[in-house]
Design a protein around this motif. Structure first.
Motif, short mmCIF file in Angstrom:
data_model
loop_
_atom_site.label_atom_id
_atom_site.label_comp_id
_atom_site.label_asym_id
_atom_site.label_seq_id
_atom_site.Cartn_x
_atom_site.Cartn_y
_atom_site.Cartn_z
N UNK A 83 0.84 -1.20 0.00
CA UNK A 83 0.00 0.00 0.00
C UNK A 83 0.87 1.25 0.00
N UNK A 84 0.24 2.40 -0.19
CA UNK A 84 0.97 3.66 -0.13
C UNK A 84 1.55 3.88 1.26
N UNK A 85 0.85 3.44 2.28
CA UNK A 85 1.36 3.55 3.65
C UNK A 85 2.61 2.70 3.84
N UNK A 86 2.59 1.49 3.28
CA UNK A 86 3.78 0.62 3.33
C UNK A 86 4.96 1.30 2.65
N UNK A 87 4.68 1.93 1.52
CA UNK A 87 5.76 2.58 0.76
C UNK A 87 6.36 3.75 1.55
N UNK A 88 5.53 4.55 2.15
CA UNK A 88 6.04 5.68 2.94
C UNK A 88 6.86 5.19 4.13
N UNK A 89 6.40 4.14 4.77
CA UNK A 89 7.15 3.56 5.89
C UNK A 89 8.53 3.11 5.43
N UNK A 90 8.58 2.47 4.28
CA UNK A 90 9.85 2.02 3.70
C UNK A 90 10.78 3.19 3.41
N UNK A 91 10.27 4.23 2.76
CA UNK A 91 11.10 5.37 2.41
C UNK A 91 11.59 6.12 3.65
N UNK A 92 10.85 6.01 4.74
CA UNK A 92 11.25 6.67 5.98
C UNK A 92 12.25 5.84 6.78
N UNK A 94 11.80 2.31 7.36
CA UNK A 94 11.20 1.09 7.88
C UNK A 94 11.38 -0.09 6.94
N UNK A 95 10.95 -1.27 7.37
CA UNK A 95 11.10 -2.47 6.53
C UNK A 95 10.08 -2.52 5.41
N UNK A 96 10.38 -3.32 4.41
CA UNK A 96 9.44 -3.60 3.33
C UNK A 96 9.64 -5.06 2.93
N UNK A 97 8.57 -5.71 2.49
CA UNK A 97 8.68 -7.11 2.09
C UNK A 97 9.60 -7.25 0.88
N UNK A 98 10.22 -8.42 0.74
CA UNK A 98 11.00 -8.70 -0.46
C UNK A 98 10.07 -8.70 -1.67
N UNK A 250 8.83 8.99 -14.85
CA UNK A 250 8.69 7.85 -15.75
C UNK A 250 10.07 7.26 -16.06
N UNK A 251 11.07 7.64 -15.26
CA UNK A 251 12.39 7.05 -15.40
C UNK A 251 12.31 5.58 -15.00
N UNK A 252 12.89 4.73 -15.80
CA UNK A 252 12.74 3.29 -15.64
C UNK A 252 13.64 2.75 -14.54
N UNK A 253 13.06 2.19 -13.49
CA UNK A 253 13.87 1.62 -12.43
C UNK A 253 13.07 1.28 -11.19
N UNK A 254 13.72 0.60 -10.24
CA UNK A 254 13.13 0.29 -8.95
C UNK A 254 13.51 1.37 -7.96
N UNK A 255 12.60 1.70 -7.06
CA UNK A 255 12.86 2.74 -6.06
C UNK A 255 13.54 2.14 -4.84
N UNK A 256 14.47 2.91 -4.28
CA UNK A 256 15.08 2.53 -3.01
C UNK A 256 15.28 3.77 -2.16
N UNK A 257 15.72 3.58 -0.93
CA UNK A 257 15.80 4.70 0.01
C UNK A 257 16.85 5.74 -0.37
N UNK A 258 17.77 5.36 -1.26
CA UNK A 258 18.80 6.31 -1.70
C UNK A 258 18.25 7.32 -2.70
N UNK A 259 17.07 7.04 -3.24
CA UNK A 259 16.47 7.93 -4.23
C UNK A 259 16.01 9.23 -3.59
N UNK A 260 16.13 10.32 -4.34
CA UNK A 260 15.50 11.57 -3.94
C UNK A 260 13.98 11.35 -4.00
#
Length: 393
Positions: A83-92, A94-98, A250-260
């Motif tokens: 969910x969007x909540x899961x995503x925000x937790x991850x970017x802050x 927190x953990x996220x599922x594999x 629309x840049x092609x890639x997976x998001x991670x915590x290092x991203x702006x």
């Protein structure tokens, strides 16, 4: 008699051992089936969709059958939808599922409610729809109908895990010269708006979009997708001032915590040419190698692989061009300058190896080029996934 009793006990024991082995094997199979392979950790594949229709045809429209098969394939392969909540937790932090996947839709078409929502609700897959909020005011009087306020309210009531966020209020248009309203000054009757008017227009539009959605949903409205995928740093700063905390490109890639958080990459899944197997491979090919650490990288490889240009001006210096910057490298002093000023580096330039390859600290190159340089383990090259200026929507 004793022999018969002993034989009976042996057979009984063997039967018990056999039953235990069967149970253990079954458990192993069961455990294996519920622990799929981890393709990536601490990253999120953010998928882009637009329109779902069995009658309309376009490069951003897919059928309900293809959409359903894509999602089924990803579930079967072991991806997990968040969910969007899961995503925000991850970017802050927190953990996220594999194998995390976040489904997003741009433009707020009514087909999201009519076609996509029933499929995702049945499969327990949440999604975010980025809405052009001005279209809610006259949702049905368009060649392709848009979501109304009532549509959004009904979906939120049925399943609160679905989110509705900003795709601007009135910026999803182009000027007569093709300029994007988000990234260019408006030209009218031979006059060009001032910089102050431009800044005010972008901030006000963002606040309007947020306020319209906030009147429908109690969710925080702080996510944004750039109209047409067009943006630059100033535009990103302005929508951030307007209340946006996360913006998707629309840049092609997976998001991670290092991203702006204002330049988050996504993967296009909403083209009719993308089969379920294609989508699976598209995601796996964009996994970033977060474990591989680089101290120094060859200057030529680093600049050219991200799309920059290197010119040998003389035996004493070379020029680096990228993203509007022009740097001069003094090959004798091993210094970098821009506009006659020495650029401070965290690490000195070095010549490394038998070939004495001119190398620069990766952090320094990233800062100089105003880029987000990451390593692609598939191509074994660097690329910049920060900037992208146009998309077909």
């Amino acid at each position: 008699m004793k022999k018969q009793i002993i034989r009976g006990k042996v057979l009984s024991n063997l039967s018990a051992v056999f039953i235990i082995l069967v149970v253990l094997c079954s458990s192993s199979i069961s455990l294996f089936s519920f622990h799929p392979q981890s393709f990536y950790k601490d990253q999120v594949a953010i998928l882009i969709y637009h329109n779902i229709s069995d009658s309309a045809k376009s490069n951003i429209t897919i059928t309900t059958d293809l959409f359903s098969k894509q999602l089924t394939k990803l579930k079967k392969e072991g991806y997990h939808f968040i969910t969007v909540s899961d995503f925000k937790t991850f970017m802050a932090g927190g953990p996220v599922v594999d194998n995390a996947v976040l489904v997003t839709f741009d433009d707020g078409y009514k087909s999201f409610y009519q076609e996509a929502f029933p499929i995702m609700e049945l499969m327990h897959i949440p999604a975010i729809n980025f809405v052009i909020t001005k279209n809610m005011d006259d949702s049905d009087n368009n060649p392709v109908p848009f979501l109304s306020r009532q549509d959004i309210a009904e979906m939120k009531q049925k399943d609160p895990a679905f989110a509705f966020q900003c795709h601007s209020d009135s910026l999803h248009s182009k000027q007569n010269d093709g300029g994007f309203l988000l990234t260019s000054f408006i030209k009218q009757t031979g006059k060009v708006e001032s910089e102050a008017d431009y800044k005010s227009r972008i901030i006000n539009d963002t606040e309007t979009c947020i306020n319209k959605l906030q009147a429908i949903s109690s969710d925080p409205i702080d996510l944004y997708t750039y109209p047409f995928g067009a943006y630059h740093k100033e535009a990103a700063d302005l929508i951030h001032q307007g209340g946006i905390g996360y913006a998707f490109t629309i840049v092609n890639g997976l998001a991670n915590r290092q991203d702006n958080p204002m330049f988050l990459p996504r993967i296009n899944a909403g083209s009719p040419t993308i089969s379920p197997d294609n989508l699976d491979q598209l995601i796996k090919r964009r996994v970033v190698d977060l474990q591989k650490k680089f101290d120094y990288v060859p200057v030529r490889d680093g600049v050219e692989q991200i799309g920059g240009t290197i010119l040998q001006d003389s035996k004493k210096q070379i020029s680096l061009y990228y993203n509007g910057h022009h740097y001069i490298v003094d090959l004798k002093a091993l210094t970098v300058s821009e506009n006659g000023h020495i650029v401070p580096l965290q690490k000195p330039l070095k010549r490394i190896g038998l070939k004495r390859t001119l190398s620069i600290g990766l952090d320094d190159l990233t800062k100089m080029m105003d880029a987000h340089i990451v390593y692609d383990p598939i191509t074994q090259k660097f690329f910049d996934r920060t900037w992208s200026m146009a998309a077909s929507e």
